[in-house]
Design a protein around this motif. Structure first.
Motif, PDB file in Angstrom:
ATOM      1  N   LYS A  56       0.880  -1.167   0.000  1.00  0.00           N
ATOM      2  CA  LYS A  56       0.000   0.000   0.000  1.00  0.00           C
ATOM      3  C   LYS A  56       0.924   1.226   0.000  1.00  0.00           C
ATOM      4  CE  LYS A  56      -4.245   1.687   1.805  1.00  0.00           C
ATOM      5  NZ  LYS A  56      -5.539   1.083   1.814  1.00  0.00           N
ATOM      6  N   PHE A  57       0.782   2.083  -0.992  1.00  0.00           N
ATOM      7  CA  PHE A  57       1.690   3.208  -1.176  1.00  0.00           C
ATOM      8  C   PHE A  57       1.088   4.529  -0.728  1.00  0.00           C
ATOM      9  CE2 PHE A  57       4.678   0.826  -3.566  1.00  0.00           C
ATOM     10  CZ  PHE A  57       5.822   1.606  -3.624  1.00  0.00           C
ATOM     11  N   HIS A  58       1.931   5.345  -0.118  1.00  0.00           N
ATOM     12  CA  HIS A  58       1.609   6.728   0.221  1.00  0.00           C
ATOM     13  C   HIS A  58       2.727   7.568  -0.387  1.00  0.00           C
ATOM     14  CE1 HIS A  58       1.747  10.287   2.982  1.00  0.00           C
ATOM     15  NE2 HIS A  58       0.511  10.313   2.557  1.00  0.00           N
ATOM     16  N   LEU A  59       2.377   8.418  -1.343  1.00  0.00           N
ATOM     17  CA  LEU A  59       3.359   9.244  -2.037  1.00  0.00           C
ATOM     18  C   LEU A  59       3.019  10.711  -1.837  1.00  0.00           C
ATOM     19  CD1 LEU A  59       3.340   7.234  -5.368  1.00  0.00           C
ATOM     20  CD2 LEU A  59       4.992   7.030  -3.510  1.00  0.00           C
ATOM     21  N   LYS A  60       3.961  11.450  -1.287  1.00  0.00           N
ATOM     22  CA  LYS A  60       3.722  12.865  -1.033  1.00  0.00           C
ATOM     23  C   LYS A  60       4.822  13.685  -1.709  1.00  0.00           C
ATOM     24  CE  LYS A  60       2.562  16.173   2.537  1.00  0.00           C
ATOM     25  NZ  LYS A  60       2.301  16.360   3.958  1.00  0.00           N
ATOM     26  N   TYR A  61       4.384  14.468  -2.668  1.00  0.00           N
ATOM     27  CA  TYR A  61       5.285  15.381  -3.361  1.00  0.00           C
ATOM     28  C   TYR A  61       5.129  16.740  -2.703  1.00  0.00           C
ATOM     29  CZ  TYR A  61       5.328  11.836  -7.030  1.00  0.00           C
ATOM     30  OH  TYR A  61       5.462  10.666  -7.718  1.00  0.00           O
ATOM     31  N   GLN A  62       6.205  17.261  -2.145  1.00  0.00           N
ATOM     32  CA  GLN A  62       6.133  18.559  -1.484  1.00  0.00           C
ATOM     33  C   GLN A  62       6.841  19.630  -2.299  1.00  0.00           C
ATOM     34  OE1 GLN A  62       7.881  17.167   2.230  1.00  0.00           O
ATOM     35  NE2 GLN A  62       5.923  17.469   3.233  1.00  0.00           N
ATOM     36  N   ASN A  63       7.556  19.222  -3.288  1.00  0.00           N
ATOM     37  CA  ASN A  63       8.390  20.115  -4.061  1.00  0.00           C
ATOM     38  C   ASN A  63       7.537  20.910  -5.049  1.00  0.00           C
ATOM     39  OD1 ASN A  63      10.228  21.274  -5.805  1.00  0.00           O
ATOM     40  ND2 ASN A  63      11.548  19.496  -5.869  1.00  0.00           N
TER      41      ASN A  63
ATOM     42  N   LEU B 132     -12.198  -1.091  -7.853  1.00  0.00           N
ATOM     43  CA  LEU B 132     -10.746  -1.287  -7.918  1.00  0.00           C
ATOM     44  C   LEU B 132     -10.387  -2.707  -7.502  1.00  0.00           C
ATOM     45  CD1 LEU B 132      -9.581   2.067  -6.321  1.00  0.00           C
ATOM     46  CD2 LEU B 132      -9.420   1.425  -8.718  1.00  0.00           C
ATOM     47  N   LYS B 133      -9.477  -3.310  -8.240  1.00  0.00           N
ATOM     48  CA  LYS B 133      -9.016  -4.654  -7.925  1.00  0.00           C
ATOM     49  C   LYS B 133      -7.624  -4.619  -7.273  1.00  0.00           C
ATOM     50  CE  LYS B 133     -11.534  -6.879 -11.742  1.00  0.00           C
ATOM     51  NZ  LYS B 133     -12.780  -6.387 -11.399  1.00  0.00           N
ATOM     52  N   TYR B 134      -7.230  -3.457  -6.806  1.00  0.00           N
ATOM     53  CA  TYR B 134      -5.923  -3.258  -6.180  1.00  0.00           C
ATOM     54  C   TYR B 134      -6.062  -2.141  -5.139  1.00  0.00           C
ATOM     55  CZ  TYR B 134      -5.820   0.732  -9.343  1.00  0.00           C
ATOM     56  OH  TYR B 134      -6.127   1.887 -10.008  1.00  0.00           O
ATOM     57  N   ASP B 135      -5.093  -2.074  -4.243  1.00  0.00           N
ATOM     58  CA  ASP B 135      -5.063  -0.972  -3.281  1.00  0.00           C
ATOM     59  C   ASP B 135      -4.498   0.252  -3.990  1.00  0.00           C
ATOM     60  OD1 ASP B 135      -6.091  -2.116  -0.963  1.00  0.00           O
ATOM     61  OD2 ASP B 135      -4.141  -2.947  -0.390  1.00  0.00           O
ATOM     62  N   PRO B 136      -5.278   1.314  -4.111  1.00  0.00           N
ATOM     63  CA  PRO B 136      -4.766   2.493  -4.808  1.00  0.00           C
ATOM     64  C   PRO B 136      -3.704   3.193  -3.965  1.00  0.00           C
ATOM     65  CG  PRO B 136      -6.866   3.003  -3.820  1.00  0.00           C
ATOM     66  CD  PRO B 136      -6.630   1.527  -3.606  1.00  0.00           C
ATOM     67  N   PRO B 137      -2.710   3.773  -4.616  1.00  0.00           N
ATOM     68  CA  PRO B 137      -1.736   4.558  -3.854  1.00  0.00           C
ATOM     69  C   PRO B 137      -2.384   5.874  -3.450  1.00  0.00           C
ATOM     70  CG  PRO B 137      -1.321   4.791  -6.199  1.00  0.00           C
ATOM     71  CD  PRO B 137      -2.427   3.775  -6.046  1.00  0.00           C
TER      72      PRO B 137
ATOM     73  N   ALA C 157      -9.489  15.107  -1.195  1.00  0.00           N
ATOM     74  CA  ALA C 157     -10.373  14.609  -0.137  1.00  0.00           C
ATOM     75  C   ALA C 157     -10.986  13.267  -0.533  1.00  0.00           C
ATOM     76  CB  ALA C 157     -11.465  15.627   0.163  1.00  0.00           C
ATOM     77  N   ALA C 158     -11.436  13.144  -1.782  1.00  0.00           N
ATOM     78  CA  ALA C 158     -12.001  11.880  -2.264  1.00  0.00           C
ATOM     79  C   ALA C 158     -10.944  10.793  -2.281  1.00  0.00           C
ATOM     80  CB  ALA C 158     -12.589  12.066  -3.666  1.00  0.00           C
ATOM     81  N   PHE C 159      -9.757  11.165  -2.655  1.00  0.00           N
ATOM     82  CA  PHE C 159      -8.649  10.219  -2.709  1.00  0.00           C
ATOM     83  C   PHE C 159      -8.295   9.719  -1.305  1.00  0.00           C
ATOM     84  CE2 PHE C 159      -4.487   9.081  -4.709  1.00  0.00           C
ATOM     85  CZ  PHE C 159      -5.031   8.375  -5.749  1.00  0.00           C
ATOM     86  N   ARG C 160      -8.250  10.652  -0.352  1.00  0.00           N
ATOM     87  CA  ARG C 160      -7.933  10.295   1.039  1.00  0.00           C
ATOM     88  C   ARG C 160      -8.980   9.305   1.582  1.00  0.00           C
ATOM     89  NH1 ARG C 160      -6.679  15.085   3.096  1.00  0.00           N
ATOM     90  NH2 ARG C 160      -4.462  14.656   3.035  1.00  0.00           N
ATOM     91  N   LYS C 161     -10.235   9.562   1.282  1.00  0.00           N
ATOM     92  CA  LYS C 161     -11.335   8.690   1.731  1.00  0.00           C
ATOM     93  C   LYS C 161     -11.180   7.288   1.128  1.00  0.00           C
ATOM     94  CE  LYS C 161     -16.316   8.972   2.302  1.00  0.00           C
ATOM     95  NZ  LYS C 161     -17.506   9.746   1.983  1.00  0.00           N
ATOM     96  N   LEU C 162     -10.852   7.236  -0.136  1.00  0.00           N
ATOM     97  CA  LEU C 162     -10.658   5.965  -0.821  1.00  0.00           C
ATOM     98  C   LEU C 162      -9.459   5.201  -0.239  1.00  0.00           C
ATOM     99  CD1 LEU C 162     -11.490   4.136  -3.240  1.00  0.00           C
ATOM    100  CD2 LEU C 162      -9.905   5.484  -4.626  1.00  0.00           C
TER     101      LEU C 162
END
Length: 179
Positions: free
Chosen positions: A122-129, A153-158, A171-176
């Motif tokens: 399960k991926f968490h990607l944060k671009y701050q640049n 979805l058939k996979y865990d979304p990043p 916000a929708a992405f965070r909920k998912l």
């Protein structure tokens, strides 16, 4: 610090959190680390060059959770990082993989294609640049849109966040992601 790192090397730690340090690769950590959190950490090769992210992950064969926060001038990621990560035998066994302050050298499309075929990690990607190119931001937007538009979805979304991202999509992405 080297004295402390050498003691870690000889112990059987399963959780490791390091912040704002450089460690030589020959003292590189116990093979039994299961949870790892590196913030602005550099693992240096024998000739003093930063080890790439994929080599760090490769040297942690028991890892279940991995979080790496890059410094602002990270040399740990190249265009081949993702291709090398997915070759590592234990990479798909990792449950949680978080990268913070990633550069656009990170091949997001290759990673996304890999994640669509594999249930872990399960991926968490944060671009701050804020220096991400418009082309790269558009690529991130397309991935976010594809995930949000897919009914089943058939996979865990990043989870992907980046500067100037649409707040409603975020916000929708965070909920998912939290499901």
């Amino acid at each position: 610090m080297n004295e402390l790192i050498s003691k870690l090397h000889k112990c059987d730690a399963s959780f490791l959190e390091l912040k704002n340090v450089e460690i030589p690769s020959e003292l590189f950590l116990t093979k039994n680390v299961k949870l790892c959190n590196f913030r602005n950490v550099s693992v240096l090769s024998k000739n003093g060059i930063k080890m790439p992210l994929e080599k760090i992950v490769e040297n942690l064969p028991s890892i279940c959770g991995f979080k790496f926060s890059f410094d602002s001038n990270s040399l740990n990621v190249s265009s081949k990082t993702v291709k090398e990560l997915i070759k590592i035998p234990h990479f798909s066994e990792i449950s949680y993989f978080s990268l913070i302050n990633i550069s656009e050298n990170f091949d997001i499309q290759t990673l996304f294609n890999f994640l669509k075929r594999n249930s872990s990690p399960k991926f968490h990607l944060k671009y701050q640049n804020n220096r991400l190119s418009n082309k790269y931001k558009n690529e991130l937007e397309k991935i976010v849109d594809e995930i949000l538009e897919t009914k089943s979805l058939k996979y865990d979304p990043p989870f992907i966040s980046f500067p100037l991202q649409n707040e409603f999509k975020l916000a929708a992405f965070r909920k998912l992601f939290e499901k």
